[in-house]
Design an enzyme around this catalytic site. Structure first.
Site, PDB file in Angstrom:
ATOM      1  N   TYR A  48      -9.091  24.249 -15.278  1.00  0.00           N
ATOM      2  CA  TYR A  48      -9.413  24.011 -13.768  1.00  0.00           C
ATOM      3  C   TYR A  48     -10.646  23.568 -13.471  1.00  0.00           C
ATOM      4  O   TYR A  48     -10.785  23.213 -12.244  1.00  0.00           O
ATOM      5  CB  TYR A  48      -9.453  25.672 -13.191  1.00  0.00           C
ATOM      6  N   LEU A 185       2.254  35.611  -6.489  1.00  0.00           N
ATOM      7  CA  LEU A 185       2.997  35.511  -4.981  1.00  0.00           C
ATOM      8  C   LEU A 185       4.040  34.538  -5.057  1.00  0.00           C
ATOM      9  O   LEU A 185       4.263  33.934  -3.874  1.00  0.00           O
ATOM     10  CB  LEU A 185       1.743  35.356  -3.866  1.00  0.00           C
ATOM     11  N   GLY A 228      -7.814  31.482  -0.809  1.00  0.00           N
ATOM     12  CA  GLY A 228      -8.906  30.692  -0.516  1.00  0.00           C
ATOM     13  C   GLY A 228      -9.799  31.168   0.758  1.00  0.00           C
ATOM     14  O   GLY A 228     -10.946  31.065   0.670  1.00  0.00           O
ATOM     15  N   GLU A 235      -6.914  40.626   2.869  1.00  0.00           N
ATOM     16  CA  GLU A 235      -5.531  41.361   2.847  1.00  0.00           C
ATOM     17  C   GLU A 235      -5.088  41.792   1.480  1.00  0.00           C
ATOM     18  O   GLU A 235      -4.621  42.638   1.344  1.00  0.00           O
ATOM     19  CB  GLU A 235      -4.779  40.158   3.503  1.00  0.00           C
TER      20      GLU A 235
HETATM   21  N1  LIG Z   1      -2.074  30.896 -17.569  1.00  0.00           N
HETATM   22  C1  LIG Z   1      -1.321  29.889 -16.932  1.00  0.00           C
HETATM   23  O1  LIG Z   1      -0.887  29.093 -17.480  1.00  0.00           O
HETATM   24  C2  LIG Z   1      -1.621  29.799 -15.292  1.00  0.00           C
HETATM   25  C3  LIG Z   1      -0.815  29.080 -14.508  1.00  0.00           C
HETATM   26  C4  LIG Z   1      -0.851  29.060 -13.316  1.00  0.00           C
HETATM   27  C5  LIG Z   1      -1.856  30.214 -12.533  1.00  0.00           C
HETATM   28  N2  LIG Z   1      -2.524  30.929 -13.428  1.00  0.00           N
HETATM   29  C6  LIG Z   1      -3.572  31.582 -12.881  1.00  0.00           C
HETATM   30  O2  LIG Z   1      -2.864  32.373 -11.706  1.00  0.00           O
HETATM   31  C7  LIG Z   1      -3.481  32.190 -10.449  1.00  0.00           C
HETATM   32  C8  LIG Z   1      -2.468  32.563  -9.359  1.00  0.00           C
HETATM   33  O3  LIG Z   1      -1.584  31.680  -9.514  1.00  0.00           O
HETATM   34  P1  LIG Z   1      -1.366  30.745  -8.317  1.00  0.00           P
HETATM   35  O4  LIG Z   1      -2.681  30.029  -7.715  1.00  0.00           O
HETATM   36  O5  LIG Z   1      -0.225  29.637  -9.094  1.00  0.00           O
HETATM   37  O6  LIG Z   1      -0.244  31.361  -7.196  1.00  0.00           O
HETATM   38  P2  LIG Z   1      -0.113  32.578  -6.388  1.00  0.00           P
HETATM   39  O7  LIG Z   1      -1.448  33.387  -6.518  1.00  0.00           O
HETATM   40  O8  LIG Z   1       1.085  33.263  -6.460  1.00  0.00           O
HETATM   41  O9  LIG Z   1      -0.190  31.994  -4.897  1.00  0.00           O
HETATM   42  C9  LIG Z   1      -1.345  31.257  -4.327  1.00  0.00           C
HETATM   43  C10 LIG Z   1      -0.959  30.826  -2.922  1.00  0.00           C
HETATM   44  O10 LIG Z   1      -0.649  32.044  -1.935  1.00  0.00           O
HETATM   45  C11 LIG Z   1      -1.151  32.094  -0.905  1.00  0.00           C
HETATM   46  N3  LIG Z   1      -1.712  33.323  -0.519  1.00  0.00           N
HETATM   47  C12 LIG Z   1      -2.598  34.039  -1.129  1.00  0.00           C
HETATM   48  N4  LIG Z   1      -2.690  35.239  -0.627  1.00  0.00           N
HETATM   49  C13 LIG Z   1      -1.929  35.335   0.531  1.00  0.00           C
HETATM   50  C14 LIG Z   1      -1.664  36.164   1.626  1.00  0.00           C
HETATM   51  N5  LIG Z   1      -2.180  37.297   1.698  1.00  0.00           N
HETATM   52  N6  LIG Z   1      -0.738  35.615   2.617  1.00  0.00           N
HETATM   53  C15 LIG Z   1      -0.273  34.266   2.503  1.00  0.00           C
HETATM   54  N7  LIG Z   1      -0.510  33.545   1.485  1.00  0.00           N
HETATM   55  C16 LIG Z   1      -1.442  34.019   0.755  1.00  0.00           C
HETATM   56  C17 LIG Z   1      -2.649  31.161  -1.222  1.00  0.00           C
HETATM   57  O11 LIG Z   1      -3.157  30.470   0.124  1.00  0.00           O
HETATM   58  P3  LIG Z   1      -4.702  30.489   0.293  1.00  0.00           P
HETATM   59  O12 LIG Z   1      -5.263  29.625  -0.951  1.00  0.00           O
HETATM   60  O13 LIG Z   1      -4.712  29.486   1.563  1.00  0.00           O
HETATM   61  O14 LIG Z   1      -5.220  31.540   0.610  1.00  0.00           O
HETATM   62  C18 LIG Z   1      -2.098  30.122  -2.221  1.00  0.00           C
HETATM   63  O15 LIG Z   1      -1.315  29.054  -1.286  1.00  0.00           O
HETATM   64  C19 LIG Z   1      -4.227  30.953 -10.568  1.00  0.00           C
HETATM   65  O16 LIG Z   1      -5.196  30.618  -9.606  1.00  0.00           O
HETATM   66  C20 LIG Z   1      -4.964  30.987 -11.963  1.00  0.00           C
HETATM   67  O17 LIG Z   1      -5.958  31.590 -12.076  1.00  0.00           O
HETATM   68  C21 LIG Z   1      -2.411  30.764 -14.783  1.00  0.00           C
END
Ligand SMILES: NC(=O)c1ccc[n+]([C@@H]2O[C@H](COP(=O)([O-])OP(=O)(O)OC[C@H]3O[C@@H](n4cnc5c(N)ncnc54)[C@H](OP(=O)(O)O)[C@@H]3O)[C@@H](O)[C@H]2O)c1
Length: 259
Positions: A48, A185, A228, A235
């Protein structure tokens, strides 16, 4: 936000913060906002390129290092004798937080490289680089093999209402491991799901809150939503003041099982 998952003598804050794509000054502001709101479980990775930013936010919070649970991950191309330790030492320097709480193999490589990386993770524990070790994106056979070489604490996998993790969960429970749920999410997709919108309305909560609560009610599962904005961070943190009924828990489980 004081709910935690107890595994052996470890206590892991149940709700974590994903930091993928949080970068630079705005990223640091988001992590600082999250810490102020109460997040203490922070998920980063070498991949990252934001470990330094995460470490800065932790130090600038002025909070005791021991309050935090910081996870980082090593990329599979570094599962070599030459690269592995220097990369871990780079993470330690960038985080500048004294030690790592949980150090993961980000994705599996081939069995030989995974074996070597597990042996080197054991060395990381002995050197005091990390308190705990684990894997990410490992299937059950790979996880079993890793557990023969090191004390695996966690498997971090993709898990959300559209991904069926029944078998992995069974293995996690049988062996008292942690499952960290990434992309909880479904990158925002859950918010547009009419079945989830209707169910969330019943609890007077947002869909994100409903889905995060669904994780919190599962044994040994810790979701790490990325957010972000301060609005989303706040929330997402407000998920400890309601309970989803067993029947509604099953409705959400069934979204994945149907596919
Ligand atoms: N181990 C692995 O291979 C791997 C792979 C992928 C991800 N990860 C980890 O998992 C974490 C989370 O996964 P992800 O970032 O892919 O997806 P996620 O957490 O499922 O979704 C993030 C998205 O949801 C939005 N969001 C968050 N809270 C919200 C709310 N209350 N209402 C509406 N939209 C909302 C965010 O928008 P805003 O940013 O605009 O708030 C962003 O666009 C990553 O950041 C990383 O640390 C690990």
């Amino acid at each position: 936000m004081d709910n935690s998952i107890e595994i052996g003598k470890e206590k892991v804050p149940a709700l974590g913060l994903g930091t993928y794509q949080l970068m630079g000054k705005s990223g640091e502001q988001s992590v600082s906002d999250a810490i102020r709101i109460g997040y203490r479980h922070l998920d980063t990775a070498q991949y990252y390129r934001n470990e330094e930013m995460v470490g800065n936010a932790v130090r600038q919070s002025g909070k005791d290092r021991k309050e935090f649970f910081i996870t980082t991950k090593i990329w599979p191309t570094d599962f070599t004798k030459r690269s592995f330790m220097p990369k871990v030492e780079q993470s330690l320097r960038e985080l500048n937080a004294g030690y790592i709480d949980l150090l993961l193999l980000h994705w599996p490589a081939d069995d030989n490289a995974n074996d070597l990386a597990c042996d080197l993770l054991n060395e990381c524990i002995h050197k005091g680089y990390t308190r705990l070790v684990g894997v990410s994106n490992f299937g059950i056979p790979q996880l079993k093999r890793a557990r023969q070489r090191m004390p695996v604490f966690c498997n971090q996998v993709e898990y959300n209402p559209y991904v069926d993790q029944t078998e992995m969960l069974e293995y996690i429970h049988d062996n008292n491991l942690l499952m960290t749920a990434y992309t909880p999410l479904a990158r925002g997709r859950v918010n547009k799901d009419s079945a989830l919108v209707e169910l969330a309305g019943k609890y007077e909560k947002s869909v994100s809150q409903l889905v995060l609560r669904w994780f919190i009610q599962q044994k040994n599962v810790s979701p790490i939503p990325k957010a972000g904005s301060e609005k989303h961070l706040l929330e997402n943190s407000q998920v400890f003041d309601f309970i989803i009924t067993d029947s509604d828990m099953h409705t959400i489980f069934n979204l994945a099982i149907k596919k």
